[in-house]
Design a protein around this motif. Structure first.
Motif, PDB file in Angstrom:
ATOM      1  N   ARG A 203      -4.550   7.328   2.692  1.00  0.00           N
ATOM      2  CA  ARG A 203      -4.036   8.545   3.528  1.00  0.00           C
ATOM      3  C   ARG A 203      -2.249   9.288   3.671  1.00  0.00           C
ATOM      4  NH1 ARG A 203      -7.246  10.778   4.833  1.00  0.00           N
ATOM      5  NH2 ARG A 203      -5.940  11.608   6.482  1.00  0.00           N
ATOM      6  N   LEU A 204      -1.514   7.846   2.794  1.00  0.00           N
ATOM      7  CA  LEU A 204      -0.075   8.607   2.456  1.00  0.00           C
ATOM      8  C   LEU A 204      -0.682   9.581   1.390  1.00  0.00           C
ATOM      9  CD1 LEU A 204       3.144   8.274   3.048  1.00  0.00           C
ATOM     10  CD2 LEU A 204       2.215   6.227   1.623  1.00  0.00           C
ATOM     11  N   GLY A 205      -1.328   8.954   0.356  1.00  0.00           N
ATOM     12  CA  GLY A 205      -0.777  10.188  -0.853  1.00  0.00           C
ATOM     13  C   GLY A 205      -1.765  11.579  -0.121  1.00  0.00           C
ATOM     14  N   VAL A 206      -2.708  11.942   0.595  1.00  0.00           N
ATOM     15  CA  VAL A 206      -3.221  12.705   1.079  1.00  0.00           C
ATOM     16  C   VAL A 206      -2.101  13.198   2.035  1.00  0.00           C
ATOM     17  CG1 VAL A 206      -4.685  14.125   2.847  1.00  0.00           C
ATOM     18  CG2 VAL A 206      -5.874  11.886   1.178  1.00  0.00           C
ATOM     19  N   TRP A 207      -1.451  13.038   3.120  1.00  0.00           N
ATOM     20  CA  TRP A 207       0.136  13.606   3.204  1.00  0.00           C
ATOM     21  C   TRP A 207       0.759  13.969   2.698  1.00  0.00           C
ATOM     22  CZ3 TRP A 207       4.380  11.676   4.872  1.00  0.00           C
ATOM     23  CH2 TRP A 207       5.345  12.292   5.845  1.00  0.00           C
TER      24      TRP A 207
ATOM     25  N   ALA B  60     -14.101   9.289  -4.214  1.00  0.00           N
ATOM     26  CA  ALA B  60     -15.080   8.158  -4.205  1.00  0.00           C
ATOM     27  C   ALA B  60     -15.042   7.280  -3.295  1.00  0.00           C
ATOM     28  CB  ALA B  60     -15.745   7.560  -5.891  1.00  0.00           C
ATOM     29  N   LYS B  61     -15.101   7.006  -2.363  1.00  0.00           N
ATOM     30  CA  LYS B  61     -14.880   6.479  -1.090  1.00  0.00           C
ATOM     31  C   LYS B  61     -14.935   4.502  -1.751  1.00  0.00           C
ATOM     32  CE  LYS B  61     -13.436   9.634   1.771  1.00  0.00           C
ATOM     33  NZ  LYS B  61     -13.909  10.696   1.200  1.00  0.00           N
ATOM     34  N   GLY B  62     -16.140   4.497  -2.861  1.00  0.00           N
ATOM     35  CA  GLY B  62     -15.888   3.129  -3.145  1.00  0.00           C
ATOM     36  C   GLY B  62     -14.485   2.245  -3.742  1.00  0.00           C
ATOM     37  N   ALA B  63     -13.370   3.630  -4.629  1.00  0.00           N
ATOM     38  CA  ALA B  63     -12.196   3.584  -5.347  1.00  0.00           C
ATOM     39  C   ALA B  63     -11.809   2.629  -4.232  1.00  0.00           C
ATOM     40  CB  ALA B  63     -10.968   4.016  -5.515  1.00  0.00           C
ATOM     41  N   LEU B  64     -11.524   2.222  -2.344  1.00  0.00           N
ATOM     42  CA  LEU B  64     -10.911   1.924  -1.727  1.00  0.00           C
ATOM     43  C   LEU B  64     -11.023   0.424  -1.281  1.00  0.00           C
ATOM     44  CD1 LEU B  64     -11.289   4.333   1.720  1.00  0.00           C
ATOM     45  CD2 LEU B  64      -9.491   3.658   0.411  1.00  0.00           C
ATOM     46  N   LEU B  65     -12.858   0.236  -2.548  1.00  0.00           N
ATOM     47  CA  LEU B  65     -12.977  -1.648  -2.927  1.00  0.00           C
ATOM     48  C   LEU B  65     -12.149  -2.067  -4.031  1.00  0.00           C
ATOM     49  CD1 LEU B  65     -16.494  -1.563  -1.273  1.00  0.00           C
ATOM     50  CD2 LEU B  65     -14.053  -2.245   0.521  1.00  0.00           C
ATOM     51  N   ALA B  66     -11.707  -1.450  -4.812  1.00  0.00           N
ATOM     52  CA  ALA B  66     -10.903  -1.514  -6.015  1.00  0.00           C
ATOM     53  C   ALA B  66     -10.382  -3.160  -5.816  1.00  0.00           C
ATOM     54  CB  ALA B  66     -10.479  -1.084  -6.456  1.00  0.00           C
ATOM     55  N   TRP B  67      -8.899  -2.533  -4.968  1.00  0.00           N
ATOM     56  CA  TRP B  67      -7.743  -3.395  -4.856  1.00  0.00           C
ATOM     57  C   TRP B  67      -8.506  -4.574  -3.750  1.00  0.00           C
ATOM     58  CZ3 TRP B  67      -3.290  -1.929  -2.074  1.00  0.00           C
ATOM     59  CH2 TRP B  67      -1.735  -3.373  -1.632  1.00  0.00           C
ATOM     60  N   PRO B  68      -9.528  -4.906  -2.605  1.00  0.00           N
ATOM     61  CA  PRO B  68      -9.639  -6.117  -2.279  1.00  0.00           C
ATOM     62  C   PRO B  68     -10.511  -7.099  -2.937  1.00  0.00           C
ATOM     63  CG  PRO B  68     -11.127  -4.371  -1.078  1.00  0.00           C
ATOM     64  CD  PRO B  68      -9.717  -4.261  -2.384  1.00  0.00           C
TER      65      PRO B  68
ATOM     66  N   GLY C  33      -5.705  -6.098   0.926  1.00  0.00           N
ATOM     67  CA  GLY C  33      -5.836  -5.334   0.033  1.00  0.00           C
ATOM     68  C   GLY C  33      -7.067  -3.748   0.074  1.00  0.00           C
ATOM     69  N   LEU C  34      -7.443  -4.417   1.349  1.00  0.00           N
ATOM     70  CA  LEU C  34      -8.046  -3.058   1.709  1.00  0.00           C
ATOM     71  C   LEU C  34      -7.292  -2.015   3.028  1.00  0.00           C
ATOM     72  CD1 LEU C  34     -11.082  -1.521   2.692  1.00  0.00           C
ATOM     73  CD2 LEU C  34     -12.091  -3.811   4.505  1.00  0.00           C
ATOM     74  N   LEU C  35      -6.353  -2.821   3.881  1.00  0.00           N
ATOM     75  CA  LEU C  35      -5.959  -1.978   4.314  1.00  0.00           C
ATOM     76  C   LEU C  35      -4.718  -1.369   3.553  1.00  0.00           C
ATOM     77  CD1 LEU C  35      -5.407  -4.961   7.949  1.00  0.00           C
ATOM     78  CD2 LEU C  35      -6.572  -2.506   7.491  1.00  0.00           C
ATOM     79  N   GLY C  36      -4.220  -1.980   2.955  1.00  0.00           N
ATOM     80  CA  GLY C  36      -3.397  -1.650   1.183  1.00  0.00           C
ATOM     81  C   GLY C  36      -3.756  -0.471   1.107  1.00  0.00           C
ATOM     82  N   SER C  37      -5.191   0.021   0.695  1.00  0.00           N
ATOM     83  CA  SER C  37      -5.714   0.960   0.043  1.00  0.00           C
ATOM     84  C   SER C  37      -6.594   2.287   1.174  1.00  0.00           C
ATOM     85  CB  SER C  37      -7.186   0.087  -0.437  1.00  0.00           C
ATOM     86  OG  SER C  37      -7.371  -0.476  -1.204  1.00  0.00           O
ATOM     87  N   LEU C  38      -7.052   1.431   2.824  1.00  0.00           N
ATOM     88  CA  LEU C  38      -6.876   3.118   3.530  1.00  0.00           C
ATOM     89  C   LEU C  38      -4.992   3.395   3.731  1.00  0.00           C
ATOM     90  CD1 LEU C  38      -8.946   0.899   6.139  1.00  0.00           C
ATOM     91  CD2 LEU C  38      -9.518   2.648   4.237  1.00  0.00           C
ATOM     92  N   LEU C  39      -4.145   2.574   3.386  1.00  0.00           N
ATOM     93  CA  LEU C  39      -3.158   3.044   3.638  1.00  0.00           C
ATOM     94  C   LEU C  39      -2.444   3.970   2.300  1.00  0.00           C
ATOM     95  CD1 LEU C  39       0.142   3.537   5.677  1.00  0.00           C
ATOM     96  CD2 LEU C  39       0.708   1.169   4.489  1.00  0.00           C
TER      97      LEU C  39
ATOM     98  N   GLY D 203       1.055  -1.486  -0.491  1.00  0.00           N
ATOM     99  CA  GLY D 203      -0.171  -0.485  -0.007  1.00  0.00           C
ATOM    100  C   GLY D 203       0.812   1.328   0.065  1.00  0.00           C
ATOM    101  N   VAL D 204       2.072   1.041   0.531  1.00  0.00           N
ATOM    102  CA  VAL D 204       2.898   2.261   0.124  1.00  0.00           C
ATOM    103  C   VAL D 204       3.103   2.727  -1.029  1.00  0.00           C
ATOM    104  CG1 VAL D 204       4.965   3.663   1.104  1.00  0.00           C
ATOM    105  CG2 VAL D 204       4.126   2.006   2.740  1.00  0.00           C
ATOM    106  N   LEU D 205       3.480   1.788  -1.767  1.00  0.00           N
ATOM    107  CA  LEU D 205       4.005   1.604  -2.422  1.00  0.00           C
ATOM    108  C   LEU D 205       2.624   2.490  -3.981  1.00  0.00           C
ATOM    109  CD1 LEU D 205       5.203   1.338  -5.424  1.00  0.00           C
ATOM    110  CD2 LEU D 205       5.582  -0.402  -5.839  1.00  0.00           C
ATOM    111  N   LEU D 206       1.824   1.595  -3.807  1.00  0.00           N
ATOM    112  CA  LEU D 206       0.454   2.587  -4.080  1.00  0.00           C
ATOM    113  C   LEU D 206      -0.352   4.036  -3.397  1.00  0.00           C
ATOM    114  CD1 LEU D 206      -2.559   2.234  -5.754  1.00  0.00           C
ATOM    115  CD2 LEU D 206      -3.943   1.347  -3.677  1.00  0.00           C
ATOM    116  N   GLY D 207       0.290   4.292  -2.866  1.00  0.00           N
ATOM    117  CA  GLY D 207       0.539   5.423  -2.310  1.00  0.00           C
ATOM    118  C   GLY D 207       1.409   6.415  -2.727  1.00  0.00           C
ATOM    119  N   LEU D 208       2.442   6.195  -3.497  1.00  0.00           N
ATOM    120  CA  LEU D 208       3.480   7.115  -3.758  1.00  0.00           C
ATOM    121  C   LEU D 208       2.788   6.970  -4.992  1.00  0.00           C
ATOM    122  CD1 LEU D 208       6.747   5.302  -2.327  1.00  0.00           C
ATOM    123  CD2 LEU D 208       5.673   7.980  -2.318  1.00  0.00           C
ATOM    124  N   LEU D 209       2.353   6.429  -5.804  1.00  0.00           N
ATOM    125  CA  LEU D 209       2.181   5.935  -7.056  1.00  0.00           C
ATOM    126  C   LEU D 209       1.069   7.056  -7.393  1.00  0.00           C
ATOM    127  CD1 LEU D 209       2.617   2.273  -8.464  1.00  0.00           C
ATOM    128  CD2 LEU D 209       3.715   4.048  -9.511  1.00  0.00           C
TER     129      LEU D 209
END
Length: 212
Positions: A146-150, A178-186, A137-143, A59-65
């Motif tokens: 939040r990392l991208g926003v930060w 669209a918070k439903g995007a968090l469910l795309a990965w899982p 996947g869900l936890l990675g999306s959440l991380l 999820g760290v890599l996803l946030g950076l991308l």
């Protein structure tokens, strides 16, 4: 006097030999299954925990991308009657939709890759593995969110507008509307893994026909 013609009951052969023959087979059937299923289930649970932790780290890599690839939403600040107002520079722009779309596409890609990797490492599926893929996947999306926003621009748009000056374009905070995007990965990870297991996973042997 004549003896009754009722035939005697058939003899019951309850010899110890038959009892001893039945007991080992029944014990092997009852105990063998638990002995085989116990270690296998513990192994799957450990593998599911590893998958969950690896997905959270990914999820760290996803946030950076997401922070790198997401389009910037341009804002402009103005001072009216000594009050600062912020508005979109391009009111008809689709940058905000692109931010959500970028996160969704990245989540789908991460779900696909994680499902393929897990299937290649362990071809036989299992409930713990599927749960690990979904939860990780869900936890990675959440991380990643939040990392991208930060990492993104400052969240206080008024202070940012005052800092850059009147009429100067600056980027809006990176947010996921669209918070439903968090469910795309899982969802992608679970569905792809189940599909691969159904198509290419090992088949359970058919039970033998009972002997007459």
């Amino acid at each position: 006097m004549t003896a009754p013609l009722t035939p005697p009951p058939p003899p019951h052969d309850d010899s110890p030999h038959q009892v001893r023959q039945a007991s080992p087979s029944a014990g092997a059937f009852a105990g063998g299954g638990y002995e085989q299923d116990g270690p296998a289930m513990r192994t799957e649970v450990r593998e599911a925990a590893v998958i969950t932790v690896a997905s959270v780290l990914a999820g760290v890599l996803l946030g950076l991308l997401w922070w790198w690839l997401a389009p910037h939403v341009p804002l402009v600040g103005d001072e009216i009657d000594k009050n600062w107002v912020v508005y979109l520079k391009d009111s008809e722009g689709e940058q905000a939709i692109g931010v959500d779309g970028t996160f969704t596409l990245l989540g789908l890609a991460f779900g696909l890759v994680s499902a393929v990797v897990v299937f290649l490492l362990r071809r036989r599926g299992g409930v713990p593995l599927v749960v690990g893929l979904g939860l990780g996947g869900l936890l990675g999306s959440l991380l990643a969110w939040r990392l991208g926003v930060w990492l993104g621009p400052e969240s206080d748009v008024l202070a940012h507008a005052q800092a850059v000056g009147k009429g100067v374009t600056f980027s809006a905070p990176l947010k996921l509307a669209a918070k439903g995007a968090l469910l795309a990965w899982p969802f992608a990870g679970v569905l792809v893994h189940l599909g691969l297991t159904a198509l290419f996973g090992p088949r359970d042997p058919e039970p033998p026909y009972p002997q007459p």
